[in-house]
Write a protein that holds these residues in place. Structure first.
Motif, PDB file in Angstrom:
ATOM      1  N   TYR A 200       0.855  -1.191   0.000  1.00 18.82           N
ATOM      2  CA  TYR A 200       0.000   0.000   0.000  1.00 18.82           C
ATOM      3  C   TYR A 200       0.883   1.231   0.000  1.00 18.82           C
ATOM      4  O   TYR A 200       2.041   1.196   0.424  1.00 18.82           O
ATOM      5  CB  TYR A 200      -0.950   0.011   1.206  1.00 18.82           C
ATOM      6  N   MET A 201       0.349   2.320  -0.506  1.00 18.40           N
ATOM      7  CA  MET A 201       1.005   3.611  -0.342  1.00 18.40           C
ATOM      8  C   MET A 201      -0.037   4.720  -0.383  1.00 18.40           C
ATOM      9  O   MET A 201      -1.147   4.534  -0.889  1.00 18.40           O
ATOM     10  CB  MET A 201       2.080   3.856  -1.400  1.00 18.40           C
ATOM     11  N   VAL A 202       0.334   5.876   0.172  1.00 18.18           N
ATOM     12  CA  VAL A 202      -0.441   7.099   0.027  1.00 18.18           C
ATOM     13  C   VAL A 202       0.305   7.983  -0.956  1.00 18.18           C
ATOM     14  O   VAL A 202       1.496   8.272  -0.777  1.00 18.18           O
ATOM     15  CB  VAL A 202      -0.633   7.815   1.369  1.00 18.18           C
ATOM     16  N   THR A 203      -0.395   8.388  -2.015  1.00 21.86           N
ATOM     17  CA  THR A 203       0.177   9.215  -3.065  1.00 21.86           C
ATOM     18  C   THR A 203      -0.806  10.340  -3.382  1.00 21.86           C
ATOM     19  O   THR A 203      -1.649  10.681  -2.552  1.00 21.86           O
ATOM     20  CB  THR A 203       0.520   8.352  -4.298  1.00 21.86           C
ATOM     21  N   SER A 204      -0.708  10.954  -4.552  1.00 19.10           N
ATOM     22  CA  SER A 204      -1.568  12.087  -4.887  1.00 19.10           C
ATOM     23  C   SER A 204      -1.828  12.126  -6.381  1.00 19.10           C
ATOM     24  O   SER A 204      -0.963  11.763  -7.193  1.00 19.10           O
ATOM     25  CB  SER A 204      -0.908  13.403  -4.449  1.00 19.10           C
ATOM     26  N   ASN A 335      13.163   5.669 -15.268  1.00 21.48           N
ATOM     27  CA  ASN A 335      13.036   6.798 -14.336  1.00 21.48           C
ATOM     28  C   ASN A 335      12.352   8.020 -14.934  1.00 21.48           C
ATOM     29  O   ASN A 335      12.644   9.148 -14.555  1.00 21.48           O
ATOM     30  CB  ASN A 335      14.414   7.182 -13.797  1.00 21.48           C
ATOM     31  N   SER A 336      11.404   7.791 -15.856  1.00 27.09           N
ATOM     32  CA  SER A 336      10.650   8.901 -16.436  1.00 27.09           C
ATOM     33  C   SER A 336       9.327   9.164 -15.716  1.00 27.09           C
ATOM     34  O   SER A 336       8.631  10.112 -16.043  1.00 27.09           O
ATOM     35  CB  SER A 336      10.375   8.644 -17.918  1.00 27.09           C
ATOM     36  N   GLY A 337       8.974   8.303 -14.763  1.00 22.37           N
ATOM     37  CA  GLY A 337       7.746   8.501 -14.007  1.00 22.37           C
ATOM     38  C   GLY A 337       7.914   9.576 -12.942  1.00 22.37           C
ATOM     39  O   GLY A 337       9.008   9.816 -12.438  1.00 22.37           O
ATOM     40  N   VAL A 338       6.805  10.228 -12.595  1.00 22.30           N
ATOM     41  CA  VAL A 338       6.802  11.212 -11.512  1.00 22.30           C
ATOM     42  C   VAL A 338       5.651  10.896 -10.565  1.00 22.30           C
ATOM     43  O   VAL A 338       4.678  10.246 -10.947  1.00 22.30           O
ATOM     44  CB  VAL A 338       6.669  12.654 -12.043  1.00 22.30           C
ATOM     45  N   GLY A 339       5.752  11.377  -9.336  1.00 24.09           N
ATOM     46  CA  GLY A 339       4.680  11.148  -8.380  1.00 24.09           C
ATOM     47  C   GLY A 339       5.043  11.674  -7.009  1.00 24.09           C
ATOM     48  O   GLY A 339       6.130  12.213  -6.792  1.00 24.09           O
ATOM     49  N   GLU A 340       4.113  11.516  -6.084  1.00 17.52           N
ATOM     50  CA  GLU A 340       4.288  11.992  -4.720  1.00 17.52           C
ATOM     51  C   GLU A 340       4.054  10.836  -3.757  1.00 17.52           C
ATOM     52  O   GLU A 340       3.083  10.080  -3.906  1.00 17.52           O
ATOM     53  CB  GLU A 340       3.325  13.146  -4.430  1.00 17.52           C
ATOM     54  N   PHE A 341       4.944  10.705  -2.779  1.00 22.67           N
ATOM     55  CA  PHE A 341       4.888   9.588  -1.835  1.00 22.67           C
ATOM     56  C   PHE A 341       4.891  10.131  -0.413  1.00 22.67           C
ATOM     57  O   PHE A 341       5.706  10.981  -0.058  1.00 22.67           O
ATOM     58  CB  PHE A 341       6.099   8.678  -2.038  1.00 22.67           C
ATOM     59  N   PHE A 342       3.976   9.599   0.401  1.00 22.41           N
ATOM     60  CA  PHE A 342       3.861  10.039   1.782  1.00 22.41           C
ATOM     61  C   PHE A 342       4.102   8.897   2.777  1.00 22.41           C
ATOM     62  O   PHE A 342       4.744   9.090   3.794  1.00 22.41           O
ATOM     63  CB  PHE A 342       2.482  10.667   2.021  1.00 22.41           C
ATOM     64  N   GLU A 343       3.575   7.730   2.480  1.00 20.28           N
ATOM     65  CA  GLU A 343       3.816   6.559   3.318  1.00 20.28           C
ATOM     66  C   GLU A 343       3.469   5.310   2.538  1.00 20.28           C
ATOM     67  O   GLU A 343       2.727   5.356   1.545  1.00 20.28           O
ATOM     68  CB  GLU A 343       2.995   6.608   4.612  1.00 20.28           C
TER      69      GLU A 343
END
Length: 507
Positions: A200-204, A335-343
């Motif tokens: 699992y992860m929290v992203t945006s 490594n062309s992907g982007v995103g935000e990771f919180f946990e």
């Protein structure tokens, strides 16, 4: 499959858990929600310790599917955890510092980072594993696809690029831009081969793209594509790798190597058109032989939705998962992907629905927010350093006009409305326009203009606890050019630096 394009890259992804009183834990997570909410306004260490009764990895353990790797720059994932969350490196002298918690089982001590990184920039160099396995994530050494760092290594994320609040407490997430990647090889005790595994992860949804691969989960120790079924990771983005998708995403997908799967055949189900929340719960589980399941939710409220649950793709049974744990890239370092990771966490075993529901309840109670207060509100937007107001020059309705600061006068062209979707709008002469990052720019100097309101991410703004306003897409701060205090000084986007020319108040 192999693609020649340097932009697209190659694609390489993408026991039934014992039910132990998880229903009781779900009820307890609801009680915990009230505790967190009651203390959110004053997040003291004591309040956090009291609120941290059963956190995600406690819930997974109670369900018989324990976390074998758990990472967050935001908070503890165990009620008993009191160690460091992540490490930062200072640009001015290359010194490093561990950033920990305000209290065991609580939230990050963000002031430690702010103090250490004051007057310079910092990079996140390591994300600590909260399990006893010590599967910490350092910056990846690269792989088949070379990173932009020294000797082809990846680079670390800007430590201040993703500010947010959790339970009213300021924190920083991991903003993965192209070239950012973290990885630990030969991770201890994580599932391998065809052993069941959950992630699992929290992203945006605020920062995504269609390229390979913004992943979190298991990949190859060799950092090369070693064939189908050698990965089991969540992939998050707008990639429709096999064509035939419904909607525009983004989607929670499974990177099983050589494909980003929204279903066993590739494209998403017609009812699964996309997931658009500022904070997204993403879950994937794989029993190793006959089933993988994708779930998603608004990480701030509500329950989980199943995007797909069914057989593994042809050629992927049994799984052959390797033991590298990665964040931000594909299995061969695409490594062309982007995103935000919180946990996030990787679990041994196939988590039950009840366990996952309990985890989602905990996430919804945690208090994730990009604002420093409630959304909404209307009034002048004060530039703190200049003592002036954000001003639509000459009350223009011309799209593309760069905004300025001017002596506050209460006029309509200085009255800004903050919407629940994160937009800032101004209405003059019956025409409503939105503050917009020109050309969806994400670099220093991008003009802050007005444009017809369209709901796109370059018109979404985060109000942060430190007084900054950051672009949801870029993570850059709304900035008065040159720290000017003069009428007519233009407003742009610039890397957040703590200057008073980046401080704003609404109303």
């Amino acid at each position: 499959m192999k693609l020649k394009s340097a932009i697209l890259r190659r694609s390489r992804f993408v026991r039934l858990g014992v039910f132990v009183a998880v229903a009781g834990l779900l009820a307890f997570a609801t009680i915990g929600s009230a505790s967190v909410s009651a203390n959110a306004a004053v997040p003291t260490a004591q309040a956090q310790a009291a609120a941290a009764t059963s956190l995600p990895c406690d819930l997974y353990a109670a369900g018989g599917t324990p976390c074998e790797a758990a990472h967050s720059t935001i908070r503890a994932l165990y009620a008993s955890y009191s160690g460091p969350l992540y490490q930062v490196k200072r640009a001015s002298d290359s010194a490093v510092s561990d950033i920990g918690l305000l209290a065991a089982g609580g939230y990050v001590n963000d002031a430690a980072q702010d103090s250490f990184c004051a007057s310079t920039s910092c990079t996140i160099t390591k994300i600590y594993d909260q399990t006893t396995n010590h599967n910490d994530l350092p910056i990846s050494w690269g792989g088949y696809w070379k990173g932009p760092g020294a000797n082809g290594a990846d680079i670390g994320a800007n430590a201040t690029a993703l500010p947010l609040t959790i339970g009213g407490q300021k924190a920083y997430g991991v903003k993965v831009t192209q070239g950012v990647g973290y990885r630990v090889d030969n991770a201890k005790n994580v599932p391998t081969g065809s052993k069941p595994e959950g992630v699992y992860m929290v992203t945006s949804a605020n920062f995504v793209d269609q390229w390979c691969c913004f992943d979190y989960g298991s990949g190859e120790n060799s950092h090369t594509d070693t064939g189908n079924a050698t990965m089991n990771a969540i992939e998050w983005g707008t990639a429709c790798w096999f064509g035939g998708c419904t909607g525009s995403g983004p989607w929670v997908e499974a990177d099983l190597e050589n494909g980003m799967y929204s279903s066993n055949t590739g494209p998403n189900q017609p009812s699964y058109t996309g997931v658009n929340f500022p904070f997204v719960t993403a879950m994937e589980k794989n029993n190793g032989t006959s089933n993988f399941t994708l779930k998603y939710a608004n990480a701030t409220s509500g329950g989980l939705t199943t995007g797909f649950s069914g057989p593994l793709p042809n050629g992927y049974s049994p799984m052959k998962t390797d033991s590298s744990i990665l964040l931000g890239t594909g299995g061969d370092n695409s490594n062309s992907g982007v995103g935000e990771f919180f946990e996030g966490a990787v679990t041994a075993g196939y988590p039950s629905d009840a366990t996952e529901n309990a985890v989602q309840a905990n996430l919804a109670a945690a208090g994730y927010s990009f604002g420093s207060g409630s959304t909404g509100g209307s009034g002048p937007l004060h530039a703190v350093g200049a003592g002036k107001c954000l001003d639509d020059p000459n009350s223009t309705t011309t799209q593309g006009t760069q905004q300025q600061i001017y002596s506050c006068n209460g006029a309509a062209n200085q009255t800004w409305t903050r919407t629940s979707s994160g937009q800032l709008s101004v209405t003059v002469g019956g025409t409503t326009l939105c503050l917009d990052a020109n050309g969806q720019g994400t670099t220093n100097g991008t003009k802050a203009i007005v444009w017809s309101c369209n709901g796109q991410v370059n018109q979404q703004w985060n109000f942060n606890a430190n007084g900054t306003i950051t672009g949801a897409q870029s993570g850059l701060c709304l900035d008065v050019t040159g720290a000017s205090t003069a009428n007519g000084a233009l407003v742009e986007l610039w890397a957040c630096n703590g200057g008073s020319n980046q401080q704003w108040t609404l109303g």
